[in-house]
Motif scaffolding. Sequence first.
Motif, PDB file in Angstrom:
ATOM      1  N   THR A  83       0.835  -1.207   0.000  1.00 48.57           N
ATOM      2  CA  THR A  83       0.000   0.000   0.000  1.00 48.57           C
ATOM      3  C   THR A  83       0.868   1.255   0.000  1.00 48.57           C
ATOM      4  O   THR A  83       0.610   2.202  -0.760  1.00 48.57           O
ATOM      5  N   THR A  86       2.355   1.814  -3.422  1.00 48.84           N
ATOM      6  CA  THR A  86       1.353   2.338  -4.365  1.00 48.84           C
ATOM      7  C   THR A  86       1.131   3.835  -4.150  1.00 48.84           C
ATOM      8  O   THR A  86       1.140   4.619  -5.107  1.00 48.84           O
ATOM      9  N   TRP A  87       0.941   4.228  -2.877  1.00 48.55           N
ATOM     10  CA  TRP A  87       0.706   5.637  -2.576  1.00 48.55           C
ATOM     11  C   TRP A  87       1.941   6.488  -2.876  1.00 48.55           C
ATOM     12  O   TRP A  87       1.818   7.628  -3.347  1.00 48.55           O
ATOM     13  N   ALA A  91       2.174   9.581  -5.390  1.00 43.10           N
ATOM     14  CA  ALA A  91       2.648  10.884  -4.930  1.00 43.10           C
ATOM     15  C   ALA A  91       3.794  11.401  -5.799  1.00 43.10           C
ATOM     16  O   ALA A  91       3.882  12.609  -6.063  1.00 43.10           O
ATOM     17  N   CYS A 118       9.408  10.978  -2.191  1.00 43.34           N
ATOM     18  CA  CYS A 118       8.404   9.936  -2.426  1.00 43.34           C
ATOM     19  C   CYS A 118       8.984   8.781  -3.249  1.00 43.34           C
ATOM     20  O   CYS A 118       8.634   7.618  -3.028  1.00 43.34           O
TER      21      CYS A 118
END
Length: 144
Positions: A83, A86-87, A91, A118
Amino acid sequence: GADWQRRYYLATSSDSLVAAYRVWLDRFSNGRGAVGSSIPAPSMNTRVNSPLSPRTRAQLVERLESHTRLCVCCNTALQRAETLRTWACAAVLCALVAALLLGHGSLKLAMCASALVCAAVAWGSSKLVAAAQVGSLVPPRNMN
């Protein structure tokens, strides 16, 4: 008696467990036997999943199905790392698009810096995901 009884000299009473294990192994190994056994060694057409058949490197270091999916802590960590990856990738994309749309200045520099941070987070979480799926051939305890 089995061939191993002539090959190995079991001198003490503490060897009785070894002898009992060899008898059990000859009896319950479905004809595969063990080293030094009177039962012939497995042939090339032995089942691939046989516990006595040679393993490939990929089978030896596989961690996802043998541990991670079964361990609550590791499975939760894997899901969180996926997760996070993915985020973090999303970003990076948003920060780069914002940097392209903004003019020159400190805001554009801040967007580029946040894209870089990121990207580092995405890279780190990808390493965590990979570690949860595949282990190293040499166990960490043997590294030093």
